[in-house]
Motif scaffolding. Structure first.
Motif, short mmCIF file in Angstrom:
data_model
loop_
_atom_site.label_atom_id
_atom_site.label_comp_id
_atom_site.label_asym_id
_atom_site.label_seq_id
_atom_site.Cartn_x
_atom_site.Cartn_y
_atom_site.Cartn_z
N LEU A 134 0.29 7.21 -13.02
CA LEU A 134 1.05 6.24 -13.80
C LEU A 134 2.18 6.89 -14.60
CD1 LEU A 134 -1.81 3.97 -15.21
CD2 LEU A 134 -0.31 3.53 -13.27
N LEU A 135 2.05 8.18 -14.89
CA LEU A 135 3.05 8.85 -15.72
C LEU A 135 4.42 8.86 -15.06
CD1 LEU A 135 0.95 11.84 -17.10
CD2 LEU A 135 1.50 9.68 -18.23
N LYS A 136 4.45 8.84 -13.75
CA LYS A 136 5.75 8.83 -13.05
C LYS A 136 6.49 7.54 -13.32
CE LYS A 136 7.88 9.75 -8.55
NZ LYS A 136 8.66 10.90 -9.04
N SER A 137 5.76 6.43 -13.35
CA SER A 137 6.36 5.14 -13.69
C SER A 137 5.24 4.15 -14.00
CB SER A 137 7.22 4.61 -12.54
OG SER A 137 7.71 3.32 -12.88
N PRO A 138 4.95 3.93 -15.28
CA PRO A 138 3.87 3.01 -15.65
C PRO A 138 4.10 1.59 -15.16
CG PRO A 138 4.52 4.36 -17.53
CD PRO A 138 5.54 4.59 -16.47
N VAL A 139 5.35 1.23 -14.92
CA VAL A 139 5.64 -0.13 -14.45
C VAL A 139 5.52 -0.20 -12.93
CG1 VAL A 139 7.39 -1.94 -14.29
CG2 VAL A 139 7.12 -0.64 -16.42
N ALA A 140 6.20 0.69 -12.23
CA ALA A 140 6.21 0.64 -10.76
C ALA A 140 4.82 0.86 -10.17
CB ALA A 140 7.18 1.68 -10.22
N PHE A 141 3.99 1.65 -10.86
CA PHE A 141 2.67 1.96 -10.32
C PHE A 141 1.54 1.26 -11.10
CE2 PHE A 141 5.24 5.76 -9.17
CZ PHE A 141 5.24 5.55 -7.79
N ASP A 142 1.89 0.20 -11.82
CA ASP A 142 0.89 -0.57 -12.55
C ASP A 142 -0.17 -1.10 -11.58
OD1 ASP A 142 -0.62 -2.41 -13.96
OD2 ASP A 142 1.09 -3.50 -14.78
N PRO A 143 -1.43 -0.66 -11.70
CA PRO A 143 -2.44 -1.05 -10.72
C PRO A 143 -2.81 -2.53 -10.81
CG PRO A 143 -3.45 0.15 -12.53
CD PRO A 143 -1.97 0.25 -12.71
N TYR A 144 -2.57 -3.15 -11.97
CA TYR A 144 -2.85 -4.58 -12.07
C TYR A 144 -1.78 -5.40 -11.36
CZ TYR A 144 -6.44 -3.54 -15.56
OH TYR A 144 -7.57 -3.07 -16.22
#
Length: 676
Positions: A250-260
């Motif tokens: 998630l650190l790379k992009s908390p938005v793009a990789f948001d699991p929800y």
């Protein structure tokens, strides 16, 4: 003839091994070529480090170390990133917390090695080898970026990223803000200096823990502990390999990789992290295969914030207000708001859950939650200023107004103020007046038809005991003529009625309670009588520490001191016990087995009812009225205790609520007499 320079290593500078001079002998072209790849990523900043000609152009010295040493290194690491403010009851159990950022700091030992291994493997594989700035890593990233003709890989170490996180929140000037943004070579140089200085001041484990607590993981989770709760409803110490890898992903992009929101994007990125862990030797091939095969399973956990999430929301609101108004938390309102925003505090309050539960049960038992008529209660511990509880027959969803801290007309519960003033002036309890009405005063202002007593009674000539017991209006108007209105107003302020408005010097009705006051303040006035004249400032916060260190902090002082003499206080508790012996509270009755004192209040036109009373251990005030306005919505038709009351007095509802609270909170508590 132009000068020529030799490239020097930033890691060598960091080690402090020797003093590096910019020495002639190497062409600038050769120097620039040697660090071209680095320059792509670091811009002119790393060029300045690798090719000192850039530095020479901006510095008055030909010594790289002179320029380097001139850069600031005092990173504000001690200024904590925003954390929680945790509220505890008097027994140490949490009942509320506030936060601007959901961050729960944990020590390195409280973080699973799976997470720190995944973090180092992915973000900074040479973390344990470099001194804060990794030039080989920068060069590798630069070459990769040049090959792809765009920026696809970064070269910042974990330490540099931590520097940026700290400065984003705590930048003290424009230069530090520029470092946080990091888009100029001067900024990158300063960042490098901060990072190297940080490595000298902290261990690698401390840096990892601080970084893990600082970074943002999306979904309002700051730091690994909050992220572990938000995504897996677990603690950072319990993270499995696939869970840890997902958080690092998630650190790379908390938005793009948001699991929800984007689970289809999260798992491939998580698997890249797992592969990095395998490559760097942190896990075996078997562990990597098992972790990759495991699907992402989310279990959303919550860390409620604010008073809405508390079982005692109105007490929570009192604490919140105390933080914003007390100089203990900052000299200005802005400073106190910043204290609340940054958090990192664990505050012990005076909240007594037994008192709070008894108060709520009594309030709701009398009026229910949906009644147009409301009640606000407040209980204070005499001699301490501790606010044990506040309650009302409302939910936080219905109103966020704390009735116990709101102003209402109090009626006859104010009469003791005139009496205590008279006693302090030397007038005895035997002071007698003809208390028949109507009475028109020549000393203070009077209504057109004069002052009358409740029910138009005419008791004749009476003393203070009878006047208190029967709540005789005319007597107290004549008494305030003797004491003067300003003296009684001043007494009210001395005893804690800090919200009193302006009162005219001829306002005789002040003796009868026509000036609005707060129930909490009235409880504290009666607590002063109950404690032998010791007046305290009501406080909800009684102790506090910094959450991460346990260091004690200053909290609002109760400022307990002898405000009225013990003899005067003893006379007040003595005379106020008469209300339970044939007086206005005789139908309610004293607390069984206790010396009990108190007073009822019924305002003109049934705008509100009050009862305020105390033992040596607790003082409780109860207000009952329509919060829309007592004059417009009087208590002339009230549903209470399952029946309709067409005319109410202070004992009818407020008195019964008071008695219920006081009976319950004294159960099992040894009886203590009033002082003196």
């Amino acid at each position: 003839m132009s000068k020529r320079y030799e490239i020097v290593s930033l890691d060598e500078i960091a080690s402090g091994a020797r003093d590096f001079e910019l020495r002639p002998g190497h062409t600038l072209a050769k120097a620039v070529a040697g660090i071209l790849a680095i320059s792509v990523l670091f811009g002119a900043a790393v060029a300045a480090v690798g090719a000192p000609a850039v530095i020479a152009a901006t510095s008055s010295t030909t010594k790289l170390t002179d320029y380097w040493e001139a850069l600031p290194s005092d990173l504000p690491i001690a200024a904590a990133l925003p954390q929680h403010v945790i509220l505890l009851d008097k027994n140490g159990a949490e009942f509320a917390r506030f936060y601007s950022e959901n961050r729960i700091p944990v020590a390195f030992e409280q973080i699973s090695p799976n997470f720190t291994n995944a973090l180092v493997a992915t973000e900074d594989s040479r973390f344990y080898e470099h001194s804060g700035v990794d030039l080989p890593g920068i060069a590798r990233a630069a070459i990769t970026n040049m090959a792809s003709n765009k920026r696809t890989e970064g070269g910042s170490t974990i330490t540099q990223q931590l520097v940026q996180n700290i400065l984003i929140t705590n930048a003290r000037n424009d230069d530090e803000k520029a470092v946080a943004v990091g888009d100029t070579y001067q900024a990158k140089l300063r960042e490098a200096k901060y990072a190297i200085s940080l490595e000298k001041a902290m261990t690698k484990h401390e840096i990892l823990a601080t970084y893990s607590n600082a970074v943002y993981f999306g979904n309002l989770a700051y730091g690994v502990q909050a992220a572990s709760q938000v995504y897996f409803n677990t603690d950072a110490a319990s993270l499995t390999i696939p869970q840890a890898a997902m958080l690092v992903a998630l650190l790379k992009s908390p938005v793009a990789f948001d699991p929800y929101a984007y689970p289809e994007a999260t798992q491939p990125r998580r698997d890249i992290v797992i592969d990095r862990m395998l490559t760097e030797g942190y896990i075996t091939a078997e562990e990597a295969a098992a972790a990759t095969a495991e699907p992402i399973v989310l279990t959303r956990g919550e860390t409620p914030s604010g008073c809405a999430a508390s079982p005692y929301p109105y007490y929570c609101a009192l604490v919140h207000e105390e933080i914003l108004t007390s100089p203990a938390f900052g000299d200005t309102l802005e400073a106190r708001k910043e204290t609340l925003r940054r958090g990192g505090l664990t505050l012990t309050t005076a909240l007594d859950r037994a008192v709070a539960d008894a108060s709520l049960n009594a309030a709701v038992g009398a009026l229910g939650y949906e009644n147009r008529v409301a009640t606000g209660t407040a209980t204070v511990v005499p001699g301490t200023g501790h606010i044990a509880a506040v309650a009302e027959n409302r939910t936080w969803g219905q109103t966020q107004v704390v009735y116990a801290a709101s102003k209402f007309q109090p009626g006859s519960v104010m009469k003791p103020l005139t009496l205590v003033t008279a006693l302090e002036q030397g007038l005895p309890l035997t002071t007698s007046f003809n208390a028949n009405g109507p009475y028109i005063s020549r000393v203070v202002d009077s209504p057109k038809k004069g002052y009358t007593n409740f029910g138009n009674s005419n008791p004749g000539t009476i003393d203070a005991r009878t006047a208190i017991k029967q709540s005789v209006n005319v007597y107290f108007v004549k008494l305030i003529e003797k004491t003067t209105v300003p003296a009684v107003v001043e007494m009210g302020k001395r005893l804690g009625l800090t919200t009193l408005g302006e009162v005219g010097a001829r306002t005789g009705s002040f003796a009868l309670g026509t000036s609005d006051v707060e129930p909490l303040e009235m409880a504290n006035v009666y607590a002063t009588f109950a404690s032998g004249g010791i007046k305290c400032t009501p406080i909800s916060i009684i102790a506090g520490v910094r959450t991460t260190t346990g260091e004690a902090i200053a909290t609002p002082p109760a400022d307990c001191h002898q405000e009225i003499s013990p003899a005067v206080a003893a006379q007040m508790t003595d005379v106020l016990q008469g209300t339970f012996r044939g007086g206005t509270l005789s139908g309610v009755g004293a607390v069984a087995g206790r010396e009990t004192a108190g007073k009822t209040g019924t305002t003109d036109d049934s705008a509100a009812n009050w009862t305020v009373g105390m033992t040596a251990q607790f003082a409780t005030a109860v207000w009952v009225g329509d919060p829309r306005g007592g004059q417009a919505y009087p208590l002339t038709r009230v549903v209470a205790y399952g029946r309709t009351l067409f005319k109410t007095t202070g004992s009818a509802i407020a008195g019964r609520i008071w008695k219920s609270i006081m009976t319950d909170i004294h159960a099992g508590v040894p009886a203590v007499p009033f002082p003196g």
